[in-house]
Write a protein that holds these residues in place. Structure first.
Motif, mmCIF file in Angstrom:
data_model
loop_
_atom_site.group_PDB
_atom_site.id
_atom_site.type_symbol
_atom_site.label_atom_id
_atom_site.label_comp_id
_atom_site.label_asym_id
_atom_site.label_seq_id
_atom_site.Cartn_x
_atom_site.Cartn_y
_atom_site.Cartn_z
ATOM 1 N N VAL A 4 0.844 -1.200 0.000
ATOM 2 C CA VAL A 4 0.000 0.000 0.000
ATOM 3 C C VAL A 4 0.876 1.246 0.000
ATOM 4 N N LYS A 5 1.915 1.232 0.835
ATOM 5 C CA LYS A 5 2.822 2.382 0.888
ATOM 6 C C LYS A 5 3.519 2.599 -0.453
ATOM 7 N N GLU A 6 3.982 1.536 -1.083
ATOM 8 C CA GLU A 6 4.652 1.662 -2.378
ATOM 9 C C GLU A 6 3.704 2.163 -3.457
ATOM 10 N N ALA A 7 2.471 1.692 -3.435
ATOM 11 C CA ALA A 7 1.475 2.164 -4.404
ATOM 12 C C ALA A 7 1.172 3.643 -4.174
ATOM 13 N N SER A 8 1.067 4.045 -2.917
ATOM 14 C CA SER A 8 0.830 5.456 -2.590
ATOM 15 C C SER A 8 2.005 6.320 -3.023
ATOM 16 N N LYS A 9 3.200 5.821 -2.771
ATOM 17 C CA LYS A 9 4.415 6.546 -3.167
ATOM 18 C C LYS A 9 4.455 6.712 -4.688
ATOM 19 N N LYS A 10 4.165 5.654 -5.403
ATOM 20 C CA LYS A 10 4.178 5.702 -6.862
ATOM 21 C C LYS A 10 3.162 6.720 -7.376
ATOM 22 N N GLU A 11 1.973 6.707 -6.800
ATOM 23 C CA GLU A 11 0.923 7.642 -7.205
ATOM 24 C C GLU A 11 1.347 9.087 -6.912
ATOM 25 N N LEU A 12 1.925 9.310 -5.742
ATOM 26 C CA LEU A 12 2.392 10.641 -5.362
ATOM 27 C C LEU A 12 3.473 11.130 -6.328
ATOM 28 N N ILE A 13 4.412 10.270 -6.653
ATOM 29 C CA ILE A 13 5.487 10.637 -7.578
ATOM 30 C C ILE A 13 4.920 10.973 -8.949
ATOM 31 N N ILE A 23 1.996 12.199 -9.628
ATOM 32 C CA ILE A 23 1.327 13.497 -9.525
ATOM 33 C C ILE A 23 2.350 14.626 -9.586
ATOM 34 N N PHE A 24 3.441 14.481 -8.837
ATOM 35 C CA PHE A 24 4.454 15.531 -8.839
ATOM 36 C C PHE A 24 5.201 15.604 -10.172
ATOM 37 N N LYS A 25 5.292 14.496 -10.888
ATOM 38 C CA LYS A 25 5.880 14.528 -12.238
ATOM 39 C C LYS A 25 5.023 15.386 -13.163
ATOM 40 N N VAL A 26 3.710 15.247 -13.046
ATOM 41 C CA VAL A 26 2.802 16.059 -13.855
ATOM 42 C C VAL A 26 2.987 17.537 -13.509
ATOM 43 N N LEU A 27 3.035 17.841 -12.217
ATOM 44 C CA LEU A 27 3.213 19.228 -11.795
ATOM 45 C C LEU A 27 4.534 19.795 -12.281
ATOM 46 N N GLY A 77 7.603 23.131 -16.227
ATOM 47 C CA GLY A 77 8.622 23.220 -17.276
ATOM 48 C C GLY A 77 9.808 24.059 -16.832
ATOM 49 N N ASP A 78 10.256 24.943 -17.700
ATOM 50 C CA ASP A 78 11.410 25.795 -17.399
ATOM 51 C C ASP A 78 11.001 27.198 -16.970
ATOM 52 N N LYS A 79 9.717 27.379 -16.705
ATOM 53 C CA LYS A 79 9.223 28.687 -16.276
ATOM 54 C C LYS A 79 9.558 28.902 -14.797
ATOM 55 N N PRO A 80 9.765 30.138 -14.398
ATOM 56 C CA PRO A 80 10.017 30.385 -12.972
ATOM 57 C C PRO A 80 8.781 30.137 -12.104
ATOM 58 N N TYR A 81 7.593 30.413 -12.668
ATOM 59 C CA TYR A 81 6.333 30.207 -11.960
ATOM 60 C C TYR A 81 5.352 29.549 -12.919
ATOM 61 N N TYR A 82 4.274 29.017 -12.388
ATOM 62 C CA TYR A 82 3.317 28.320 -13.247
ATOM 63 C C TYR A 82 2.684 29.248 -14.281
ATOM 64 N N GLY A 83 2.553 30.526 -13.947
ATOM 65 C CA GLY A 83 1.992 31.479 -14.887
ATOM 66 C C GLY A 83 3.037 32.124 -15.786
ATOM 67 N N PHE A 85 12.526 15.793 -8.417
ATOM 68 C CA PHE A 85 11.817 16.960 -8.944
ATOM 69 C C PHE A 85 12.617 18.244 -8.746
ATOM 70 N N PRO A 86 13.766 18.364 -9.367
ATOM 71 C CA PRO A 86 14.607 19.550 -9.140
ATOM 72 C C PRO A 86 13.937 20.863 -9.547
ATOM 73 N N LYS A 87 13.104 20.825 -10.580
ATOM 74 C CA LYS A 87 12.428 22.063 -10.999
ATOM 75 C C LYS A 87 11.388 22.507 -9.972
#
Length: 109
Positions: free
Chosen positions: A10-19, A21-25, A30-36, A69-71
């Motif tokens: 369960v923890k690994e599945a949650s971790k995978k899902e969280l990762i 989500i953050f990959k999408v974000l 991208g390379d923008k300083p802010y989302y806008g 997620f360095p960006k």
């Protein structure tokens, strides 16, 4: 949930899902300083509170936000340079302590 289960699968599945989500974000940032773009805006205001949980996610999920997620980490640090943000967010380590206390109270091991 990453911290609400003692079951490894369960923890690994949650971790995978969280990762994922953050990959999408991070991809949306991208390379923008802010989302806008060059301006700190509504999306940044909506997302920056999650920065307070980065340390908790790292500790309980056994991964590094900086490596994964360095960006996002750079974005969060830029946001934290704004007084309105830095004075509003909880300290990451205090959030982690509270989560650990909640785990104890909920007897999640």
């Amino acid at each position: 949930m990453l911290w609400a289960s003692s079951d490894h699968e369960v923890k690994e599945a949650s971790k995978k899902e969280l990762i994922e989500i953050f990959k999408v974000l991070e991809g949306e940032l991208g390379d923008k300083p802010y989302y806008g773009g060059d301006t700190f805006g509504f999306v940044d205001v909506a997302l920056i509170p999650y920065y307070a949980f980065f340390h908790t996610f790292e500790m309980l999920g056994n991964f590094s936000f900086e490596a994964e997620f360095p960006k996002l980490v750079s974005w969060a640090k830029r946001c934290m340079q704004k007084t309105s943000v830095s004075k509003s967010l909880c300290d990451q380590h205090k959030v982690y302590e509270v989560v650990l206390e909640l785990k104890k109270k909920l007897v999640v091991e």
